[in-house]
Design a protein around this motif. Sequence first.
Motif, PDB file in Angstrom:
ATOM      1  N   ARG A 111       0.840  -1.190   0.000  1.00 42.29           N
ATOM      2  CA  ARG A 111       0.000   0.000   0.000  1.00 42.29           C
ATOM      3  C   ARG A 111       0.878   1.244   0.000  1.00 42.29           C
ATOM      4  NH1 ARG A 111      -0.655   2.209   5.209  1.00 42.29           N
ATOM      5  NH2 ARG A 111       0.163   0.836   6.812  1.00 42.29           N
ATOM      6  N   TYR A 112       0.291   2.351  -0.437  1.00 44.24           N
ATOM      7  CA  TYR A 112       0.977   3.638  -0.464  1.00 44.24           C
ATOM      8  C   TYR A 112       0.317   4.536   0.565  1.00 44.24           C
ATOM      9  CZ  TYR A 112       2.729   8.123  -2.036  1.00 44.24           C
ATOM     10  OH  TYR A 112       3.324   9.352  -2.084  1.00 44.24           O
ATOM     11  N   GLU A 113       1.131   5.168   1.393  1.00 43.83           N
ATOM     12  CA  GLU A 113       0.644   6.079   2.420  1.00 43.83           C
ATOM     13  C   GLU A 113       1.101   7.494   2.053  1.00 43.83           C
ATOM     14  OE1 GLU A 113       1.456   6.919   7.180  1.00 43.83           O
ATOM     15  OE2 GLU A 113       2.429   5.231   6.172  1.00 43.83           O
ATOM     16  N   LEU A 114       0.172   8.389   1.827  1.00 42.26           N
ATOM     17  CA  LEU A 114       0.492   9.773   1.487  1.00 42.26           C
ATOM     18  C   LEU A 114       0.768  10.549   2.765  1.00 42.26           C
ATOM     19  CD1 LEU A 114       0.694  11.951  -0.722  1.00 42.26           C
ATOM     20  CD2 LEU A 114      -1.737  12.394  -0.336  1.00 42.26           C
ATOM     21  N   ILE A 115       1.960  11.147   2.854  1.00 42.54           N
ATOM     22  CA  ILE A 115       2.360  11.927   4.028  1.00 42.54           C
ATOM     23  C   ILE A 115       2.069  13.409   3.792  1.00 42.54           C
ATOM     24  CG2 ILE A 115       4.277  12.552   5.551  1.00 42.54           C
ATOM     25  CD1 ILE A 115       3.573   9.592   5.698  1.00 42.54           C
ATOM     26  N   HIS A 116       2.453  13.902   2.620  1.00 43.72           N
ATOM     27  CA  HIS A 116       2.266  15.329   2.315  1.00 43.72           C
ATOM     28  C   HIS A 116       2.171  15.527   0.808  1.00 43.72           C
ATOM     29  CE1 HIS A 116       2.700  19.667   2.618  1.00 43.72           C
ATOM     30  NE2 HIS A 116       3.635  19.600   1.698  1.00 43.72           N
ATOM     31  N   ARG A 117       1.347  16.473   0.385  1.00 41.75           N
ATOM     32  CA  ARG A 117       1.246  16.850  -1.027  1.00 41.75           C
ATOM     33  C   ARG A 117       1.455  18.358  -1.122  1.00 41.75           C
ATOM     34  NH1 ARG A 117      -1.492  14.551  -5.589  1.00 41.75           N
ATOM     35  NH2 ARG A 117      -2.338  12.996  -4.203  1.00 41.75           N
ATOM     36  N   SER A 118       2.359  18.772  -2.027  1.00 38.59           N
ATOM     37  CA  SER A 118       2.650  20.188  -2.220  1.00 38.59           C
ATOM     38  C   SER A 118       1.462  20.889  -2.877  1.00 38.59           C
ATOM     39  CB  SER A 118       3.894  20.351  -3.099  1.00 38.59           C
ATOM     40  OG  SER A 118       4.045  21.695  -3.482  1.00 38.59           O
ATOM     41  N   LYS A 119       1.131  22.059  -2.353  1.00 44.08           N
ATOM     42  CA  LYS A 119       0.036  22.838  -2.952  1.00 44.08           C
ATOM     43  C   LYS A 119       0.486  23.531  -4.229  1.00 44.08           C
ATOM     44  CE  LYS A 119      -2.050  23.577   1.500  1.00 44.08           C
ATOM     45  NZ  LYS A 119      -2.240  24.474   2.614  1.00 44.08           N
ATOM     46  N   SER A 162       3.296  22.401  -6.498  1.00 46.14           N
ATOM     47  CA  SER A 162       3.665  21.519  -7.613  1.00 46.14           C
ATOM     48  C   SER A 162       2.911  20.187  -7.618  1.00 46.14           C
ATOM     49  CB  SER A 162       5.168  21.216  -7.562  1.00 46.14           C
ATOM     50  OG  SER A 162       5.459  20.452  -6.403  1.00 46.14           O
ATOM     51  N   ASN A 163       2.139  19.919  -6.596  1.00 41.48           N
ATOM     52  CA  ASN A 163       1.413  18.662  -6.462  1.00 41.48           C
ATOM     53  C   ASN A 163       2.353  17.474  -6.199  1.00 41.48           C
ATOM     54  OD1 ASN A 163      -1.192  17.909  -6.131  1.00 41.48           O
ATOM     55  ND2 ASN A 163      -1.529  17.336  -8.267  1.00 41.48           N
ATOM     56  N   ALA A 164       3.642  17.748  -5.881  1.00 43.27           N
ATOM     57  CA  ALA A 164       4.600  16.687  -5.559  1.00 43.27           C
ATOM     58  C   ALA A 164       4.175  16.017  -4.255  1.00 43.27           C
ATOM     59  CB  ALA A 164       6.000  17.269  -5.422  1.00 43.27           C
ATOM     60  N   ARG A 165       4.514  14.740  -4.127  1.00 45.65           N
ATOM     61  CA  ARG A 165       4.077  13.975  -2.967  1.00 45.65           C
ATOM     62  C   ARG A 165       5.263  13.440  -2.161  1.00 45.65           C
ATOM     63  NH1 ARG A 165       0.641   9.797  -6.254  1.00 45.65           N
ATOM     64  NH2 ARG A 165       2.563   9.998  -7.401  1.00 45.65           N
ATOM     65  N   VAL A 166       5.061  13.341  -0.871  1.00 45.12           N
ATOM     66  CA  VAL A 166       5.966  12.643   0.035  1.00 45.12           C
ATOM     67  C   VAL A 166       5.123  11.533   0.642  1.00 45.12           C
ATOM     68  CG1 VAL A 166       7.336  12.802   2.149  1.00 45.12           C
ATOM     69  CG2 VAL A 166       7.310  14.701   0.529  1.00 45.12           C
ATOM     70  N   GLY A 167       5.664  10.311   0.615  1.00 43.73           N
ATOM     71  CA  GLY A 167       4.874   9.204   1.128  1.00 43.73           C
ATOM     72  C   GLY A 167       5.714   8.021   1.516  1.00 43.73           C
ATOM     73  N   ARG A 168       5.030   6.922   1.801  1.00 44.35           N
ATOM     74  CA  ARG A 168       5.675   5.656   2.146  1.00 44.35           C
ATOM     75  C   ARG A 168       5.009   4.538   1.369  1.00 44.35           C
ATOM     76  NH1 ARG A 168       5.098   7.406   7.898  1.00 44.35           N
ATOM     77  NH2 ARG A 168       7.093   8.361   8.378  1.00 44.35           N
ATOM     78  N   ILE A 169       5.844   3.623   0.872  1.00 46.22           N
ATOM     79  CA  ILE A 169       5.342   2.412   0.230  1.00 46.22           C
ATOM     80  C   ILE A 169       5.562   1.281   1.223  1.00 46.22           C
ATOM     81  CG2 ILE A 169       5.583   0.826  -1.713  1.00 46.22           C
ATOM     82  CD1 ILE A 169       6.822   3.178  -3.279  1.00 46.22           C
ATOM     83  N   HIS A 170       4.499   0.613   1.607  1.00 44.62           N
ATOM     84  CA  HIS A 170       4.568  -0.501   2.549  1.00 44.62           C
ATOM     85  C   HIS A 170       4.610  -1.805   1.746  1.00 44.62           C
ATOM     86  CE1 HIS A 170       3.551   1.922   6.150  1.00 44.62           C
ATOM     87  NE2 HIS A 170       2.984   2.690   5.241  1.00 44.62           N
ATOM     88  N   THR A 171       5.668  -2.614   1.956  1.00 47.44           N
ATOM     89  CA  THR A 171       5.840  -3.888   1.251  1.00 47.44           C
ATOM     90  C   THR A 171       6.056  -4.999   2.279  1.00 47.44           C
ATOM     91  OG1 THR A 171       8.255  -3.926   1.090  1.00 47.44           O
ATOM     92  CG2 THR A 171       7.089  -2.590  -0.548  1.00 47.44           C
ATOM     93  N   PRO A 172       5.956  -6.264   1.860  1.00 48.83           N
ATOM     94  CA  PRO A 172       6.225  -7.357   2.800  1.00 48.83           C
ATOM     95  C   PRO A 172       7.661  -7.353   3.334  1.00 48.83           C
ATOM     96  CG  PRO A 172       5.104  -8.201   0.856  1.00 48.83           C
ATOM     97  CD  PRO A 172       5.443  -6.769   0.584  1.00 48.83           C
ATOM     98  N   HIS A 173       8.587  -6.716   2.622  1.00 46.96           N
ATOM     99  CA  HIS A 173       9.985  -6.697   3.044  1.00 46.96           C
ATOM    100  C   HIS A 173      10.381  -5.408   3.747  1.00 46.96           C
ATOM    101  CE1 HIS A 173      11.184 -10.497   1.269  1.00 46.96           C
ATOM    102  NE2 HIS A 173      10.458 -10.178   0.222  1.00 46.96           N
TER     103      HIS A 173
END
Length: 158
Positions: free
Chosen positions: A66-74, A76-87
């Motif tokens: 799953r992808y977790e959105l942490i922040h989105r720039s107002k 440029s619409n750039a995103r900071v997030g986390r990708i959760h994987t089994p590893h």
Amino acid sequence: IMTLRDDGDEAVRQDRSQSGVRTDNAAIEGKSRKKKKSKRTVWVDPLTPPPSCAEFPPYQPTDFFRYELIHRSKISNARVGRIHTPHGIVDTPGFVPVATIGALKGVEIRQMDEMADQQLMFCNTYHLLLQPGPEVVSGAGGLHEFMNRDRTRPLITD
């Protein structure tokens, strides 16, 4: 690329390389092959279109990717997030080194993990297929073991 085809009485192996096409039969390999009455491989034109989307099973969400959105720039619409994987978890955006054949140039995988806290590493499947080959990778216990990479750190392949 190796393809097998059945020419009636004998099985023929074709090895294709950049230098051309070479055809060897079983006698050159030192073994005689008896014609088997088993399954025949059906040749499929590589330009045949894939099946329609309706033939695939419906999407089922999973809890381990799953992808977790942490922040989105107002601006440029750039995103900071986390990708959760089994590893493990991968913070984005981030630097992803490329271990083409399962190795980095000039540094050990474990050193990169310890010094740079590298969350994700990219491997090229085609190059791994050519060298060292799938038998070697699976014989080592998988790609993580082959690369000597901690299983809690994700890998991505193309």
